[in-house]
Write an enzyme that holds these catalytic residues in place. Structure first.
Site, PDB file in Angstrom:
ATOM      1  N   THR A   1       0.781  -1.238   0.000  1.00 56.53           N
ATOM      2  CA  THR A   1       0.000   0.000   0.000  1.00 56.53           C
ATOM      3  C   THR A   1       0.817   1.296   0.000  1.00 56.53           C
ATOM      4  O   THR A   1       0.655   2.137  -0.881  1.00 56.53           O
ATOM      5  CB  THR A   1      -0.962  -0.020   1.197  1.00 56.53           C
ATOM      6  OG1 THR A   1      -1.814  -1.156   1.023  1.00 56.53           O
ATOM      7  CG2 THR A   1      -1.805   1.237   1.273  1.00 56.53           C
TER       8      THR A   1
HETATM    9  P1  AMP Z   1      -1.481  -3.349   3.343  1.00 53.67           P
HETATM   10  O1  AMP Z   1      -2.630  -4.075   2.765  1.00 53.67           O
HETATM   11  O2  AMP Z   1      -0.870  -4.057   4.478  1.00 53.67           O
HETATM   12  O3  AMP Z   1      -0.452  -2.947   2.337  1.00 53.67           O
HETATM   13  O4  AMP Z   1      -2.048  -2.007   3.989  1.00 53.67           O
HETATM   14  C1  AMP Z   1      -3.336  -1.546   3.706  1.00 53.67           C
HETATM   15  C2  AMP Z   1      -3.869  -0.807   4.881  1.00 53.67           C
HETATM   16  O5  AMP Z   1      -3.213   0.441   5.079  1.00 53.67           O
HETATM   17  C3  AMP Z   1      -5.300  -0.407   4.674  1.00 53.67           C
HETATM   18  O6  AMP Z   1      -6.164  -1.470   4.933  1.00 53.67           O
HETATM   19  C4  AMP Z   1      -5.485   0.702   5.639  1.00 53.67           C
HETATM   20  O7  AMP Z   1      -5.944   0.192   6.861  1.00 53.67           O
HETATM   21  C5  AMP Z   1      -4.081   1.263   5.828  1.00 53.67           C
HETATM   22  N1  AMP Z   1      -4.001   2.629   5.315  1.00 53.67           N
HETATM   23  C6  AMP Z   1      -4.337   3.041   4.082  1.00 53.67           C
HETATM   24  N2  AMP Z   1      -4.147   4.370   3.939  1.00 53.67           N
HETATM   25  C7  AMP Z   1      -3.673   4.814   5.108  1.00 53.67           C
HETATM   26  C8  AMP Z   1      -3.274   6.096   5.594  1.00 53.67           C
HETATM   27  N3  AMP Z   1      -3.340   7.192   4.812  1.00 53.67           N
HETATM   28  N4  AMP Z   1      -2.818   6.175   6.858  1.00 53.67           N
HETATM   29  C9  AMP Z   1      -2.731   5.074   7.632  1.00 53.67           C
HETATM   30  N5  AMP Z   1      -3.100   3.834   7.232  1.00 53.67           N
HETATM   31  C10 AMP Z   1      -3.570   3.698   5.995  1.00 53.67           C
HETATM   32 ZN    ZN Z   2      -3.127  -1.642  -0.466  1.00 58.37          ZN
HETATM   33 ZN    ZN Z   3      -3.454  -5.146   1.804  1.00 57.88          ZN
END
Ligand code: AMP
Ligand code: ZN
Ligand code: ZN
Length: 428
Positions: free
Chosen positions: A97
């Protein structure tokens, strides 16, 4: 003295005025009461006011094939009225992400913008960055490049972020004019209404570049897997939201280009933990997830030798030798050696010392090599006055979005990893 005729006329005109006021109230619903942080930047510069508007939406983890696979009528309609990448947009490695959202808004590979993983260690700072820790996620000193909102603000164009990785940090001395603290509890429709409220501001203060973010498809993909009915439901839900967004944008009669993307796809997880310290002595390493930071070049070389050929589930490289298409070298935050998975597995450098440690109960994952795994590919849809109707593009790397969006907004950019030519063909 008033004549009877005059009286009728004046009553009639009051009624007409009231009718118009009522109609206006009906159209202009108030902005939702959300904790928007406003940064005083003054009005849009005169030369920016005639420029178009870009609303950039991220649907986290919306895999390139979900709209066809599960049915997403609103996104498919946007594709037919505008442009799309039927075989997907290729994320940067690692396909997670924070690195990818930040690549989309900077046009730089993670090795160049510095957010090389969701969590990583910086051996020079001797500090760790973690996306879920507001202390580091909102600290601009971690972020390189010039995100689109900074680019816009620096050129006298107002911007707004309804969530985006990096948007809560002051980067290169600049912030968006409007932004919010990340909070998943903010109701979905309120996010859209806030975007609409920003676009209803007077032209002087109305932002031209706006981001919007929904995590639903990522959450369902992790918890239930990309093949689950829950993922299908998440796809239908965000598709419906995009329908509402589009309807409300159309009512504004502004030159708005709507661009809907994802950061990566999703794959069904296989097997339990791969612990790299089963083969390599990492006792002297700092580690973060699967990233390994050696104290010396000799230690990095030794771990590399120990991991080389240890398992067919991964390949190991010295950082300088990571395959060039991954653009994952030249940054101490990446660590050394570097392990790249050959399948959708769980991996970490060190086994847990917790006796209750077990594999988390999740079904889906991403982060894998986006060139080897088509399931890592993300969506790209765009529609608006600057987008050619019915255009399709071959799979392209997401570093190319930055020059594309900055061209629509008429913003000048410095050298980046993305290339303007890649998406030139879908511009009107
Ligand atoms: P991942 O799937 O582990 O790469 O991370 C995705 C997660 O990042 C999402 O499900 C959100 O909960 C979190 N996330 C997305 N945007 C933000 C942000 N701007 N600040 C903090 N956490 C975020
Ligand atoms: Zn993501
Ligand atoms: Zn994810």
């Amino acid at each position: 003295m008033k004549t009877k005729f005059g009286d009728v006329i004046s009553r009639l005109s009051i009624a007409i005025v009231l009718l118009f006021m009522f109609r206006n109230c009906e159209q202009k619903q108030p902005a939702p009461a959300l904790p928007v942080i406003a940064v005083e930047h003054g009005p849009n510069a005169a030369e920016q006011r005639q420029k178009p508007y870009v609303v950039l939406v991220s649907l986290d983890g919306f895999r390139y094939d979900y709209a066809q696979k599960y049915g997403a009528p609103n996104l498919l309609a946007i594709a037919s009225r505008g442009a799309s990448a039927p075989d997907g947009m290729i994320p940067a490695y690692p396909s997670v992400t924070f690195p990818n959202h930040y690549t989309i808004v900077t046009g730089l590979y993670p090795e160049h913008h510095g957010i090389v993983a969701n969590s990583f260690y910086d051996p020079e700072r001797k500090q760790s960055y973690k996306y879920s820790d507001p202390k580091t996620a909102t600290d601009g000193s971690w972020y390189g490049g010039t995100p689109l909102w900074v680019l816009a603000e620096n050129q006298g164009m107002r911007s707004a972020c309804f969530f985006w990785p990096g948007s809560e940090a002051e980067i290169a001395g600049q912030r968006p004019s409007y932004y919010l603290k990340y909070d998943e509890k903010v109701p979905d429709e309120d996010r859209i209404d806030q975007v609409i409220a920003w676009l209803r501001l007077p032209a002087a203060t109305r932002p031209h570049f706006i981001t919007l973010y929904y995590p639903d498809t990522d959450h369902a993909g992790h918890e239930f897997g990309p093949e689950s009915p829950e993922e299908a439901a998440a796809v239908h839900h965000v598709d419906e939201l995009m329908g509402h967004l589009e309807t409300k944008l159309n009512k504004l009669h502004l030159p708005i280009d709507l661009i809907i993307v994802a950061d990566h796809g999703m794959e069904t997880l296989q097997g339990g933990w791969i612990n790299l310290d089963r083969w390599a002595d990492l006792s002297d390493f700092v580690t973060d997830g699967a990233l390994m930071y050696a104290k010396s070049d000799a230690a990095a070389e030794k771990a590399y030798e120990q991991l080389r050929g240890a398992s067919d589930k991964f390949n190991v490289y010295r950082q300088r030798d990571v395959p060039a298409n991954l653009h994952y070298s030249n940054n101490p935050r990446i660590g050394d050696p570097v392990v790249v998975l050959n399948g959708p597995y769980w991996i970490r450098a060190k086994a847990s010392t917790d006796p209750n440690d077990k594999v988390p109960d999740i079904k889906g994952m991403h982060g894998y090599d986006p060139f080897r795994f088509k399931t890592m590919r993300a969506i790209f849809y765009a529609e608006g006055p600057d987008i050619r109707r019915g255009a399709t593009v071959e799979p392209f790397e997401n570093v190319n979005l930055y020059p594309f969006i900055s061209r629509i907004l008429g913003l000048s950019i410095g050298p980046v990893d993305g290339d303007r030519k890649v998406l030139q063909g879908i511009l009107q």
